[in-house]
Scaffold this active site. Structure first.
Site, PDB file in Angstrom:
ATOM      1  CB  THR A   1       5.267  11.528   6.014  1.00  0.00           C
ATOM      2  OG1 THR A   1       5.094  10.186   5.532  1.00  0.00           O
ATOM      3  CG2 THR A   1       4.446  11.656   7.286  1.00  0.00           C
TER       4      THR A   1
ATOM      5  CE1 TYR B   1       7.945   9.926  10.670  1.00  0.00           C
ATOM      6  CE2 TYR B   1       6.591   8.863   8.998  1.00  0.00           C
ATOM      7  CZ  TYR B   1       7.575   9.776   9.343  1.00  0.00           C
ATOM      8  OH  TYR B   1       8.163  10.538   8.374  1.00  0.00           O
TER       9      TYR B   1
HETATM   10  N1  UFG Z   1       8.742  -4.001   1.720  1.00  0.00           N
HETATM   11  C1  UFG Z   1       8.990  -5.345   1.515  1.00  0.00           C
HETATM   12  N2  UFG Z   1      10.094  -5.885   2.106  1.00  0.00           N
HETATM   13  C2  UFG Z   1      10.948  -5.157   2.879  1.00  0.00           C
HETATM   14  C3  UFG Z   1      10.697  -3.772   3.068  1.00  0.00           C
HETATM   15  C4  UFG Z   1       9.576  -3.232   2.465  1.00  0.00           C
HETATM   16  O1  UFG Z   1       8.232  -6.051   0.846  1.00  0.00           O
HETATM   17  O2  UFG Z   1      11.926  -5.718   3.398  1.00  0.00           O
HETATM   18  C5  UFG Z   1       7.569  -3.404   1.072  1.00  0.00           C
HETATM   19  C6  UFG Z   1       6.595  -2.810   2.059  1.00  0.00           C
HETATM   20  O3  UFG Z   1       5.682  -3.790   2.513  1.00  0.00           O
HETATM   21  C7  UFG Z   1       5.932  -1.711   1.213  1.00  0.00           C
HETATM   22  C8  UFG Z   1       7.045  -1.280   0.248  1.00  0.00           C
HETATM   23  O4  UFG Z   1       8.001  -2.331   0.265  1.00  0.00           O
HETATM   24  O5  UFG Z   1       4.891  -2.257   0.469  1.00  0.00           O
HETATM   25  C9  UFG Z   1       7.735   0.005   0.660  1.00  0.00           C
HETATM   26  O6  UFG Z   1       8.106  -0.117   2.022  1.00  0.00           O
HETATM   27  P1  UFG Z   1       9.073   0.918   2.756  1.00  0.00           P
HETATM   28  O7  UFG Z   1       9.240   0.407   4.150  1.00  0.00           O
HETATM   29  O8  UFG Z   1      10.278   1.151   1.928  1.00  0.00           O
HETATM   30  O9  UFG Z   1       8.234   2.262   2.741  1.00  0.00           O
HETATM   31  P2  UFG Z   1       6.759   2.534   3.295  1.00  0.00           P
HETATM   32  O10 UFG Z   1       5.892   2.673   2.083  1.00  0.00           O
HETATM   33  O11 UFG Z   1       6.326   1.587   4.315  1.00  0.00           O
HETATM   34  O12 UFG Z   1       7.015   3.861   4.078  1.00  0.00           O
HETATM   35  C10 UFG Z   1       7.211   5.083   3.472  1.00  0.00           C
HETATM   36  C11 UFG Z   1       8.125   5.953   4.304  1.00  0.00           C
HETATM   37  C12 UFG Z   1       7.521   6.210   5.653  1.00  0.00           C
HETATM   38  C13 UFG Z   1       6.158   6.776   5.499  1.00  0.00           C
HETATM   39  C14 UFG Z   1       5.323   5.903   4.603  1.00  0.00           C
HETATM   40  C15 UFG Z   1       4.005   6.527   4.289  1.00  0.00           C
HETATM   41  O13 UFG Z   1       9.353   5.311   4.450  1.00  0.00           O
HETATM   42  O14 UFG Z   1       8.311   7.143   6.356  1.00  0.00           O
HETATM   43  O15 UFG Z   1       5.967   5.693   3.349  1.00  0.00           O
HETATM   44  O16 UFG Z   1       3.033   5.545   4.208  1.00  0.00           O
HETATM   45  F1  UFG Z   1       5.554   6.839   6.702  1.00  0.00           F
END
Ligand code: UFG
Length: 321
Positions: free
Chosen positions: A117, A141
């Protein structure tokens, strides 16, 4: 044709990998404890239900199917849960992987493609992120995945760690898609709003130093991820060296742009609420995918608009009225 053990093959990325393996003429055997996976996503070979920490079960499955390689997806993967329950994540992800590596060594299985990841990089010092950037995860994680990469490097296996950026989309033919019990990911939540299952999408932070103030991510279609696994397997079979590859499109899409794409695709207004930043979110995560392009002959084929459209087709079928 190879027999491939796919741990976590009843999950989101693992099930798409099984479909891609079948299309390439391989036979997949899914090993999954169904804690977060779904039996109905296992369609291209047998399901052997079992846990990585159950050494007897793993031995029996390896002895029965005699795989030539392992695609290793099985893991707990909710960042927020890992902060609350780091020990459970360590035990399941790290100890589970160590048990798997040990079992592979006992049975003479020499090759592993590991589902890693972007979270191993933490908050990047330089963009786009290249594979030589320091591993500096900022949540348990990401720490578990970095630790497994180190264990692979110390093992006698031939291995490839594929560091996914933001996995998104669904099988273009609509057979399989994303379905997490606790949904935390942006695109599925936005589509739940379009389906009327939630009233609004909360945007976590609109004051980042980015073009529209919302976080930027490198979304990569799950079928492109699956394709990279099949290519990585062929590369190891051909004697390729062990190491990591980033998998992303190399292009960033902001949270606001995802919402706008979903409005276009679904025709739904998708109300937005602005909330404070989510702790631990880097402002921008975009990768360099040059290494994967060069070594795997891989290229991403589906842009962010296609990812949202394919995810929408799947969500409407799975959760729609
Ligand atoms: N976000 C929102 N509202 C929500 C959900 C997400 O604004 O309800 C934003 C988050 O703040 C982030 C973006 O959307 O800026 C993407 O968020 P996700 O939760 O979809 O994904 P992440 O980037 O946090 O996480 C992903 C993978 C993880 C991994 C990570 C690596 O899902 O498994 O990238 O940094 F660890």
């Amino acid at each position: 044709m190879a027999v491939v053990l796919v741990t976590g093959g009843a999950g989101y990325v693992g099930s798409h990998a099984c479909k891609a393996l079948a299309a390439a003429g391989h036979r997949s055997v899914v090993y999954d404890n169904l804690a977060t996976g779904h039996r109905d996503l296992v369609r291209w070979g047998p399901l052997e239900q079992g846990d990585l920490l159950d050494a007897d079960r793993l031995d029996a499955v390896l002895a029965a199917h005699r795989p030539e390689a392992v695609l290793h997806f099985a893991a707990l993967s909710v960042v927020g849960d890992s902060v609350r329950e780091p020990e459970r994540y360590r035990r399941n992800n790290v100890e589970g992987s160590l048990a798997l590596i040990g079992a592979m060594e006992r049975h003479g299985v020499r090759r592993m493609i590991f589902s890693s990841t972007a979270a191993v990089y933490g908050i990047p010092q330089r963009l786009p992120i290249t594979e030589d950037a320091p591993l500096a995860p900022i949540n348990p994680y990401g720490e578990t995945k970095a630790e497994i990469e180190r264990a692979l490097a110390a093992s006698g296996l031939a291995w490839t760690a594929l560091r996914y950026f933001n996995a998104a989309g669904a099988d273009p033919e609509g057979e399989i898609g994303e379905h997490h019990q606790t949904e935390t990911h942006l695109i599925p939540i936005v589509l739940h709003v379009a389906l009327g299952l939630r009233p609004a999408i909360a945007i976590f932070g609109d004051d980042y130093d980015t073009p529209d103030g919302t976080c930027v991510r490198d979304y990569i279609h799950v079928s492109d991820l699956a394709d990279a696994h099949v290519r990585a397997l062929a590369r190891l079979e051909g004697g390729g060296t062990s190491g990591p590859f980033n998998l992303g499109t190399g292009r960033g899409t902001s949270v606001q742009e995802v919402v706008d794409l979903a409005r276009t695709v679904t025709g739904h207004a998708i109300p937005v609420e602005h909330e404070p930043r989510r702790p631990g979110d880097p402002p921008v995560l975009v990768c360099s995918n040059e290494a994967a392009r060069a070594a795997l002959g891989w290229q991403p084929r589906h842009d962010a608009a296609t990812q949202v459209a394919d995810a929408w087709r799947w969500h409407r079928r799975r959760f729609g009225a």
